[in-house]
Design a protein around this motif. Structure first.
Motif, PDB file in Angstrom:
ATOM      1  N   UNK A   1       0.818  -1.212   0.000  1.00  0.00           N
ATOM      2  CA  UNK A   1       0.000   0.000   0.000  1.00  0.00           C
ATOM      3  C   UNK A   1       0.857   1.270   0.000  1.00  0.00           C
ATOM      4  N   UNK A   2       2.132   1.104   0.304  1.00  0.00           N
ATOM      5  CA  UNK A   2       3.025   2.261   0.290  1.00  0.00           C
ATOM      6  C   UNK A   2       2.906   3.033  -1.022  1.00  0.00           C
ATOM      7  N   UNK A   3       2.680   2.276  -2.101  1.00  0.00           N
ATOM      8  CA  UNK A   3       2.696   2.918  -3.416  1.00  0.00           C
ATOM      9  C   UNK A   3       1.314   3.454  -3.795  1.00  0.00           C
ATOM     10  N   UNK A   4       0.291   2.964  -3.121  1.00  0.00           N
ATOM     11  CA  UNK A   4      -1.054   3.336  -3.553  1.00  0.00           C
ATOM     12  C   UNK A   4      -1.674   4.446  -2.707  1.00  0.00           C
ATOM     13  N   UNK A   5      -1.193   4.589  -1.490  1.00  0.00           N
ATOM     14  CA  UNK A   5      -1.841   5.554  -0.606  1.00  0.00           C
ATOM     15  C   UNK A   5      -1.297   6.956  -0.818  1.00  0.00           C
ATOM     16  N   UNK A   6      -2.105   7.960  -0.499  1.00  0.00           N
ATOM     17  CA  UNK A   6      -1.593   9.337  -0.553  1.00  0.00           C
ATOM     18  C   UNK A   6      -0.549   9.566   0.526  1.00  0.00           C
ATOM     19  N   UNK A   7       0.019  10.790   0.561  1.00  0.00           N
ATOM     20  CA  UNK A   7       1.150  11.062   1.451  1.00  0.00           C
ATOM     21  C   UNK A   7       0.860  10.750   2.907  1.00  0.00           C
ATOM     22  N   UNK A   8      -0.344  11.057   3.362  1.00  0.00           N
ATOM     23  CA  UNK A   8      -0.672  10.738   4.765  1.00  0.00           C
ATOM     24  C   UNK A   8      -1.889   9.825   4.813  1.00  0.00           C
ATOM     25  N   UNK A   9      -1.942   9.005   5.843  1.00  0.00           N
ATOM     26  CA  UNK A   9      -3.052   8.061   5.990  1.00  0.00           C
ATOM     27  C   UNK A   9      -4.208   8.741   6.702  1.00  0.00           C
ATOM     28  N   UNK A  10      -5.438   8.481   6.252  1.00  0.00           N
ATOM     29  CA  UNK A  10      -6.557   9.029   7.020  1.00  0.00           C
ATOM     30  C   UNK A  10      -6.977   8.006   8.077  1.00  0.00           C
ATOM     31  N   UNK A  11      -7.907   8.403   8.969  1.00  0.00           N
ATOM     32  CA  UNK A  11      -8.262   7.543  10.107  1.00  0.00           C
ATOM     33  C   UNK A  11      -8.837   6.199   9.679  1.00  0.00           C
ATOM     34  N   UNK A  12      -9.589   6.199   8.572  1.00  0.00           N
ATOM     35  CA  UNK A  12     -10.171   4.916   8.156  1.00  0.00           C
ATOM     36  C   UNK A  12      -9.065   3.971   7.661  1.00  0.00           C
ATOM     37  N   UNK A  13      -8.030   4.532   7.054  1.00  0.00           N
ATOM     38  CA  UNK A  13      -6.918   3.674   6.607  1.00  0.00           C
ATOM     39  C   UNK A  13      -6.132   3.139   7.811  1.00  0.00           C
ATOM     40  N   UNK A  14      -5.941   4.002   8.801  1.00  0.00           N
ATOM     41  CA  UNK A  14      -5.274   3.551  10.033  1.00  0.00           C
ATOM     42  C   UNK A  14      -6.109   2.431  10.660  1.00  0.00           C
ATOM     43  N   UNK A  15      -7.451   2.621  10.665  1.00  0.00           N
ATOM     44  CA  UNK A  15      -8.334   1.599  11.254  1.00  0.00           C
ATOM     45  C   UNK A  15      -8.209   0.279  10.484  1.00  0.00           C
ATOM     46  N   UNK A  16      -7.962   0.345   9.186  1.00  0.00           N
ATOM     47  CA  UNK A  16      -7.824  -0.879   8.394  1.00  0.00           C
ATOM     48  C   UNK A  16      -6.501  -1.578   8.690  1.00  0.00           C
ATOM     49  N   UNK A  17      -5.492  -0.790   9.043  1.00  0.00           N
ATOM     50  CA  UNK A  17      -4.165  -1.365   9.318  1.00  0.00           C
ATOM     51  C   UNK A  17      -4.090  -1.945  10.734  1.00  0.00           C
ATOM     52  N   UNK A  18      -4.750  -1.274  11.681  1.00  0.00           N
ATOM     53  CA  UNK A  18      -4.615  -1.665  13.098  1.00  0.00           C
ATOM     54  C   UNK A  18      -4.818  -3.159  13.379  1.00  0.00           C
ATOM     55  N   UNK A  19      -5.873  -3.794  12.805  1.00  0.00           N
ATOM     56  CA  UNK A  19      -6.068  -5.210  13.151  1.00  0.00           C
ATOM     57  C   UNK A  19      -4.906  -6.100  12.707  1.00  0.00           C
ATOM     58  N   UNK A  20      -4.072  -5.597  11.805  1.00  0.00           N
ATOM     59  CA  UNK A  20      -2.990  -6.439  11.283  1.00  0.00           C
ATOM     60  C   UNK A  20      -1.651  -6.173  11.954  1.00  0.00           C
ATOM     61  N   UNK A  21      -1.592  -5.104  12.756  1.00  0.00           N
ATOM     62  CA  UNK A  21      -0.298  -4.668  13.287  1.00  0.00           C
ATOM     63  C   UNK A  21       0.361  -5.724  14.178  1.00  0.00           C
ATOM     64  N   UNK A  22      -0.422  -6.369  15.054  1.00  0.00           N
ATOM     65  CA  UNK A  22       0.180  -7.344  15.981  1.00  0.00           C
ATOM     66  C   UNK A  22       0.794  -8.513  15.216  1.00  0.00           C
ATOM     67  N   UNK A  23       0.047  -9.007  14.212  1.00  0.00           N
ATOM     68  CA  UNK A  23       0.575 -10.108  13.392  1.00  0.00           C
ATOM     69  C   UNK A  23       1.858  -9.675  12.690  1.00  0.00           C
ATOM     70  N   UNK A  24       1.803  -8.449  12.162  1.00  0.00           N
ATOM     71  CA  UNK A  24       2.950  -7.939  11.406  1.00  0.00           C
ATOM     72  C   UNK A  24       4.178  -7.849  12.321  1.00  0.00           C
ATOM     73  N   UNK A  25       3.970  -7.299  13.519  1.00  0.00           N
ATOM     74  CA  UNK A  25       5.092  -7.132  14.452  1.00  0.00           C
ATOM     75  C   UNK A  25       5.632  -8.488  14.885  1.00  0.00           C
ATOM     76  N   UNK A  26       4.727  -9.457  15.139  1.00  0.00           N
ATOM     77  CA  UNK A  26       5.240 -10.738  15.620  1.00  0.00           C
ATOM     78  C   UNK A  26       5.924 -11.487  14.476  1.00  0.00           C
ATOM     79  N   UNK A  27       5.418 -11.327  13.253  1.00  0.00           N
ATOM     80  CA  UNK A  27       6.090 -11.957  12.108  1.00  0.00           C
ATOM     81  C   UNK A  27       7.478 -11.334  11.906  1.00  0.00           C
TER      82      UNK A  27
END
Ligand code: SF4
Length: 375
Positions: free
Chosen positions: A243-269
């Motif tokens: 998504x780095x390439x598709x998103x605008x310069x800053x993330x809006x709150x709904x995009x942050x909300x979409x990322x949040x559920x995946x953060x723990x998996x990402x960090x542990x991986x």
């Protein structure tokens, strides 16, 4: 065999979600861990205490336990009391329930592999009802009893053993996880269990046995032996990176909300991959652009006794005087005296705010923004 069988109940959440992981894991060696040994020790102590409370003649295993400590003693006391409360409750409707400790429960016929069995920490059987209680010593993951596949496998084994005599209809699955202050119960009818066995367990077991089905990454990956270098898990976690390439310069709150559920998996991986790469590098693998260096370390005394004597001889006090911590103080005074003397002098400060999914059982915190809204 039970512990590491291809379709073990304890790993069933993983191989039901990702059937080919069962055969893949066979290619990896078992890594014994201190956490696992502490858990084994505590299970042994729990079994002993429940058996003793039931009036059985049993030998105290405490001296043989490598990881025995005060916390383990308290956890196993709590577990024994909880089990005995369950037994008392069952006795309200059945005078003579059957209580089994460390009971072998075989669910082979539901998964199609002989020797598929697990050990139920405590099973209570009475007219029309069955309790399957599992003690969890772990701290890392909060375990829920709701449709818990490990407990469902054990319940199937128990139903096979006792349904003929006790005509089981209602089943209660229980997780007792004291170090997370978690007691989770799930009640189900026998029919729900048998439908799950037929529609979910058996098809997944067939695929797993044949090494077929789809790889599927998720929470269950954290207990998979292939987790460090599994391609599917890497793809799943790297989905965010694209998504780095598709998103605008800053993330809006709904995009942050979409990322949040995946953060723990990402960090542990990410942490698993780093550990794996370090082990490979230490055994000689060269990763382009990386090298192994010594990490930061602090100075230490070579001999603490000599240091203390030297400082005392020089006319100084080498020791600091510190108030005992609450656990140590409670041990020194005993629980009753501690309450009597210090009960009014203990408080629990508010914990640091943590952002968690809505499904978390803790009540939402009152934030500064909420206060502002109310005014
Ligand atoms: S790491 Fe996850 S996706 Fe990969 S095999 Fe294991 S459970 Fe399946």
């Amino acid at each position: 065999m039970a512990k590491h069988s291809l379709l073990s109940a304890s790993a069933s959440q993983r191989w039901i979600a990702c059937p080919p992981s069962a055969r893949l894991c066979e290619e990896y060696a078992d890594k014994p861990s201190e956490y696992a040994q502490a858990g084994t020790d505590c299970h042994e102590l729990c079994a002993y205490k429940v058996e003793k409370a039931l009036g059985w003649k049993v030998r105290n295993p405490t001296k043989q336990l490598s990881f025995y400590d005060e916390e383990m003693d308290e956890c196993s006391d709590g577990y024994r009391d909880f089990v005995m409360e369950c037994v008392a409750k069952v006795k309200e409707s059945c005078d003579d329930p059957l209580v089994l400790v460390e009971q072998r429960l075989d669910y082979s016929r539901y998964v199609g592999i002989e020797g598929s069995f697990g050990t139920g920490d405590c099973v209570i059987v009475a007219d029309g009802m069955l309790y399957v209680i599992d003690y969890k010593h772990g701290l890392g993951v909060l375990v829920s009893a709701e449709k818990n596949s490990q407990l469902c496998c054990y319940a199937l084994g128990a139903v096979d053993l006792f349904d003929g005599i006790y005509n089981i209809e209602r089943i209660t699955l229980v997780i007792y996880q004291p170090r997370r202050a978690n007691i989770s119960l799930y009640k189900m009818e026998k029919n729900e269990l048998l439908t799950w066995a037929n529609d979910t367990l058996a098809p997944a077991a067939k695929l797993a046995q044949e090494g077929k089905g789809e790889f599927k990454a998720g929470d269950h990956c954290q207990f998979c032996k292939a987790k460090t270098n599994c391609r599917k898990r890497a793809e799943y976690n790297l989905e965010l990176a694209k998504y780095d390439f598709e998103m605008p310069a800053t993330l809006d709150d709904s995009e942050i909300a979409a990322i949040l559920p995946r953060i723990d998996d990402l960090a542990s991986w990410a942490s698993d991959v780093k550990d794996y790469a370090l082990q490979k590098a230490l055994s000689g693998t060269k990763f382009d652009g990386f090298k192994v260096v010594e990490g930061r370390s602090n100075r230490k005394y070579t001999d603490e006794d000599t240091v203390a004597k030297t400082v005392q001889n020089a006319g100084f006090d080498p020791y600091e005087q510190k108030l005992l911590g609450i656990t140590a103080m409670s041990q020194t005074l005993g629980k009753k005296k501690f309450e009597e003397l210090l009960g009014g002098l203990i408080y629990k400060p508010a914990g640091k705010p943590v952002l968690v999914p809505e499904s978390d059982k803790r009540p939402a915190m009152n934030t500064a923004a909420d206060d502002f809204k109310e005014n």
